[in-house]
Design a protein around this motif. Structure first.
Motif: not given
Length: 352
Positions: A142-143, A247-248, A262-264, A317-318
């Motif tokens: 992811t990302n 997102l990042p 996953m939180s970012l 955490l984000p």
């Protein structure tokens, strides 16, 4: 719990260097234990029954939609288009998504059958390519730039207004064309099966429009198919870019631990009744929860959401959330940065 594993479907690879890797792993295990307790205390109806019922109701509503199209009354005709359009997206988006993750049943055989039905017959796409692109790549990376960063949704040749307002109309046409192009990547037997199932799905809808809805010409039936399959194309395209792009993003060699990734890199939109029904909670309002626990059904993602959000907030955490309208405005304003230019790699200083 059988059929509800907490660990992600991620290919094995050497652990990335991390300054505080053990702490990140401990946090993830702690969250997994909390979610596992919620799953264990949930009934079959909560774990699978709610979502299976929504899919079944969508199938049962199809005859009413086709019959409404027989009417000369504009309102009744519009109701028919709406019924068929919402049912189409419920089966193709919600059904395909749950089937790709094996969230509809514990049986591997039935999981395969549902995957072929929802992805190939209903969506007119290739099951193997859909599962590889979404589950194996997007969820595992992811990302991560070039692997799971949602770059397939970027069309830098289009300006912001064409992309956001006109490009979604291309989805019903491009989906089977892309599927046919991808058949070169699969075995001949698989390609023939896919062609057969895609043809069955498309021709069945066309035949029903002619013989049940009473369309007099092939062209009018094809136009109606296009209207049905493009009814929710705009929110579908928008949701797919709103949840990750902007997102990042990370490089493969320096990607964060899973809980940080996953939180970012994932965002939740607010609950929207129509999209919740047609796309599912895991795609709209519980996308963070879905990426952390991809085998959970939509209803279970909704049930564990308070646990996940509270845990991430407590651990500082984000937990990304934003409204549909705010993201829409953001993408119009920063379209060049998000959708055209190469995204900058996020520096993970002090994170892990």
């Amino acid at each position: 719990v059988p059929g509800e594993p907490m660990e992600p479907a991620e290919p094995a690879e050497p652990a990335e260097p991390a300054r505080d890797g053990p702490r990140a792993e401990a946090l993830l295990h702690e969250l997994e234990a909390l979610v596992r307790d919620v799953v264990r205390s949930s009934s079959w109806w909560e774990r699978r029954g709610v979502d299976c019922t929504i899919l079944a109701l969508s199938l049962l509503a199809l005859p009413a939609g086709f019959l409404c199209l027989r009417s000369d009354n504009v309102l009744v005709f519009a109701i028919g288009i709406t019924i068929l359009g919402v049912c189409h997206y419920t089966l193709t988006v919600k059904g395909s998504h749950l089937a790709a993750h094996g969230a509809l049943t514990d049986s591997k055989r039935w999981s395969k059958i549902w995957l072929l039905f929802f992805v190939e017959v209903c969506t007119a796409f290739t099951a193997e390519c859909a599962k590889h692109g979404h589950v194996t790549m997007h969820h595992a990376y992811t990302n991560v730039v070039g692997l799971g960063d949602s770059s397939t949704w970027r069309l830098p040749c289009l300006n912001r207004y064409v992309y956001m307002f006109l490009a979604p109309f291309l989805l019903p046409i491009l989906t089977p064309l892309v599927a046919i192009e991808q058949l070169r990547q699969v075995e001949l037997r698989t390609a023939l099966r896919t062609l057969g199932l895609i043809s069955l799905g498309l021709y069945s809808q066309y035949w029903l429009l002619l013989n049940v809805s009473g369309f007099k010409s092939p062209s009018s039936a094809l136009v109606c198919m296009f209207l049905i399959r493009s009814l929710l194309a705009h929110p579908y395209l928008h949701v797919n870019i709103f949840q990750h792009i902007g997102l990042p993003v990370f490089s493969r060699d320096h990607k964060p631990r899973r809980i940080h990734m996953m939180s970012l890199g994932v965002l939740n939109l607010p609950r929207l009744p129509l999209l919740d029904w047609a796309f599912g909670h895991s795609i709209v309002s519980c996308h963070v929860e879905h990426h952390l626990f991809p085998r959970l059904s939509d209803n279970m993602c909704l049930k564990v959401k308070p646990v996940v959000s509270q845990f991430l907030h407590e651990k500082q955490l984000p937990y990304n959330e934003d409204s549909y309208l705010a993201r829409f405005r953001l993408f119009l304003r920063r379209y060049e940065e998000f959708m055209v230019q190469a995204p900058p790699i996020t520096e993970l200083v002090g994170l892990q």
